[in-house]
Scaffold this motif. Structure first.
Motif, short mmCIF file in Angstrom:
data_model
loop_
_atom_site.label_atom_id
_atom_site.label_comp_id
_atom_site.label_asym_id
_atom_site.label_seq_id
_atom_site.Cartn_x
_atom_site.Cartn_y
_atom_site.Cartn_z
N LEU A 238 51.95 4.78 -38.56
CA LEU A 238 50.53 4.59 -38.84
C LEU A 238 50.12 5.10 -40.22
O LEU A 238 48.94 5.13 -40.54
CB LEU A 238 49.69 5.26 -37.75
CG LEU A 238 49.88 4.66 -36.35
CD1 LEU A 238 49.04 5.41 -35.34
CD2 LEU A 238 49.55 3.18 -36.35
N HIS A 239 51.09 5.50 -41.05
CA HIS A 239 50.79 5.83 -42.45
C HIS A 239 50.65 4.51 -43.21
O HIS A 239 51.62 3.77 -43.34
CB HIS A 239 51.91 6.68 -43.06
CG HIS A 239 52.07 8.01 -42.39
ND1 HIS A 239 52.86 8.19 -41.27
CD2 HIS A 239 51.53 9.22 -42.68
CE1 HIS A 239 52.81 9.45 -40.90
NE2 HIS A 239 52.00 10.10 -41.74
N ARG A 240 49.44 4.21 -43.68
CA ARG A 240 49.21 2.93 -44.35
C ARG A 240 49.95 2.88 -45.68
O ARG A 240 49.85 3.78 -46.49
CB ARG A 240 47.72 2.73 -44.61
CG ARG A 240 46.94 2.01 -43.53
CD ARG A 240 47.17 2.52 -42.18
NE ARG A 240 46.39 1.83 -41.15
CZ ARG A 240 46.26 2.29 -39.94
NH1 ARG A 240 46.82 3.44 -39.59
NH2 ARG A 240 45.58 1.63 -39.04
N LYS A 241 50.71 1.77 -45.89
CA LYS A 241 51.47 1.57 -47.12
C LYS A 241 51.24 0.14 -47.61
O LYS A 241 51.13 -0.77 -46.79
CB LYS A 241 52.96 1.78 -46.87
CG LYS A 241 53.31 3.16 -46.35
CD LYS A 241 54.75 3.22 -45.90
CE LYS A 241 55.03 4.54 -45.21
NZ LYS A 241 56.29 4.57 -44.52
N PRO A 242 51.20 -0.06 -48.94
CA PRO A 242 51.00 -1.43 -49.46
C PRO A 242 52.10 -2.39 -49.01
O PRO A 242 51.85 -3.57 -48.81
CB PRO A 242 51.02 -1.25 -50.98
CG PRO A 242 50.71 0.19 -51.22
CD PRO A 242 51.23 0.93 -50.01
N ASP A 243 53.33 -1.88 -48.83
CA ASP A 243 54.43 -2.76 -48.45
C ASP A 243 54.74 -2.67 -46.95
O ASP A 243 55.82 -3.08 -46.51
CB ASP A 243 55.68 -2.41 -49.26
CG ASP A 243 56.13 -0.96 -49.03
OD1 ASP A 243 55.31 -0.16 -48.52
OD2 ASP A 243 57.27 -0.63 -49.38
N GLY A 244 53.80 -2.15 -46.15
CA GLY A 244 54.03 -2.03 -44.71
C GLY A 244 54.11 -3.39 -44.04
O GLY A 244 53.55 -4.37 -44.51
N ASN A 245 54.85 -3.45 -42.92
CA ASN A 245 55.04 -4.73 -42.25
C ASN A 245 54.27 -4.85 -40.94
O ASN A 245 54.45 -5.80 -40.20
CB ASN A 245 56.53 -4.99 -42.01
CG ASN A 245 57.18 -3.94 -41.12
OD1 ASN A 245 56.50 -3.02 -40.67
ND2 ASN A 245 58.46 -4.07 -40.89
N LEU A 246 53.42 -3.86 -40.63
CA LEU A 246 52.58 -3.94 -39.43
C LEU A 246 51.22 -4.48 -39.85
O LEU A 246 50.35 -3.75 -40.30
CB LEU A 246 52.45 -2.56 -38.78
CG LEU A 246 51.73 -2.52 -37.43
CD1 LEU A 246 52.58 -3.22 -36.36
CD2 LEU A 246 51.42 -1.10 -37.02
N LYS A 247 51.05 -5.79 -39.70
CA LYS A 247 49.80 -6.44 -40.12
C LYS A 247 48.75 -6.27 -39.04
O LYS A 247 48.96 -6.62 -37.88
CB LYS A 247 50.02 -7.93 -40.37
CG LYS A 247 51.12 -8.23 -41.38
CD LYS A 247 50.81 -7.66 -42.73
CE LYS A 247 51.90 -7.98 -43.74
NZ LYS A 247 51.88 -7.12 -44.88
N THR A 248 47.60 -5.72 -39.41
CA THR A 248 46.52 -5.49 -38.46
C THR A 248 45.23 -6.11 -38.97
O THR A 248 45.10 -6.41 -40.16
CB THR A 248 46.30 -3.99 -38.23
OG1 THR A 248 45.90 -3.38 -39.46
CG2 THR A 248 47.55 -3.31 -37.70
N ARG A 249 44.28 -6.28 -38.06
CA ARG A 249 42.93 -6.70 -38.47
C ARG A 249 41.92 -5.83 -37.75
O ARG A 249 42.10 -5.46 -36.59
CB ARG A 249 42.71 -8.19 -38.23
CG ARG A 249 42.84 -8.65 -36.82
CD ARG A 249 42.57 -10.15 -36.70
NE ARG A 249 42.67 -10.59 -35.35
CZ ARG A 249 43.76 -11.07 -34.78
NH1 ARG A 249 44.87 -11.17 -35.49
NH2 ARG A 249 43.78 -11.45 -33.52
N LEU A 250 40.85 -5.50 -38.46
CA LEU A 250 39.81 -4.63 -37.92
C LEU A 250 39.05 -5.35 -36.81
O LEU A 250 38.70 -6.52 -36.96
CB LEU A 250 38.86 -4.23 -39.05
CG LEU A 250 37.95 -3.04 -38.81
CD1 LEU A 250 38.77 -1.76 -38.68
CD2 LEU A 250 36.96 -2.90 -39.94
N MET A 251 38.82 -4.65 -35.71
CA MET A 251 38.04 -5.21 -34.61
C MET A 251 36.57 -4.81 -34.80
O MET A 251 36.29 -3.65 -35.09
CB MET A 251 38.54 -4.65 -33.27
CG MET A 251 39.99 -4.99 -32.97
SD MET A 251 40.20 -6.69 -32.44
CE MET A 251 39.51 -6.63 -30.80
N LEU A 252 35.67 -5.76 -34.67
CA LEU A 252 34.26 -5.47 -34.85
C LEU A 252 33.64 -4.88 -33.58
O LEU A 252 32.62 -4.21 -33.64
CB LEU A 252 33.51 -6.75 -35.25
CG LEU A 252 33.97 -7.36 -36.58
CD1 LEU A 252 33.22 -8.64 -36.86
CD2 LEU A 252 33.78 -6.37 -37.72
#
Length: 199
Positions: free
Chosen positions: A179-193
């Protein structure tokens, strides 16, 4: 120089530029007109939104939004909540979560019914491996600083995301979620409203 002199000079400059335009020469050159495409403002707006949404999620994870409610102790790292319908024989996989500075609740949902299957609690800066059920699930991430329980989670600072792709947990294997955000991370997420459902 008085007001009358100033007005006289303005009128004189206007008359000179008008004469130069009429003569077709002189120092006056009309400035080129900048024409913008009708979609240009929408492209700019979408670009701004694509930057602001991740910044909003980061502000929530760091607890920057005002929260005046008294917090509760966060559950012990490695605690799990499992749906009653899950059979013990299906728990043959593993899930490893490496939390950032924020506390995290990692959840698995049935993609067909959106029914809660499994949740694991990981305190900030902790790493834990827990047994997990086999199958294909939708993963959701809930992060924040001040814990308010399984109804309000982290209050106004609840960062709620869904992983873009379904995740399959095979027997005798598993997934590692960093869960450490990295520019080259491969866990693609989207914010839930929406807010996460209470457990």
């Amino acid at each position: 120089m008085g007001l009358a002199d100033r007005d006289y000079m303005r009128e004189r400059r206007r008359a000179e530029s008008k004469a130069a335009r009429a003569a077709g020469g002189g120092w006056y050159r009309p400035s080129p007109r900048i024409v913008s495409h009708p979609w240009q403002k929408w492209v700019f707006l979408l670009s701004a939104v694509s930057i602001l949404i991740p910044m909003y999620g980061e502000a929530q994870r760091k607890g920057w939004l005002p929260d005046f409610t008294v917090s509760l102790p966060f559950p012990e790292t490695g605690s799990v909540t499992v749906a009653r319908t899950i059979e013990r024989s299906s728990i043959k996989s593993t899930l490893t979560v490496d939390a950032s500075a924020a506390n995290a609740v990692v959840q698995l949902f049935d993609p067909a019914t959106n029914r809660h299957i499994f949740s694991v609690y990981v305190a900030g800066n902790n790493r834990i491996t827990v047994p997990a059920p086999t199958g294909t699930f939708r993963m959701r991430l809930i992060e924040g600083k001040k814990w308010h329980g399984t109804t309000r989670y982290f209050g106004p600072n609840t960062s709620y995301e869904t992983v873009a792709e379904l995740m399959t947990f095979e027997p005798r294997s598993g997934h590692i979620i960093d869960l450490h955000r990295k520019p080259d991370g491969n866990l693609k997420t989207r914010l839930m409203l929406s807010q996460p459902e209470k457990l």
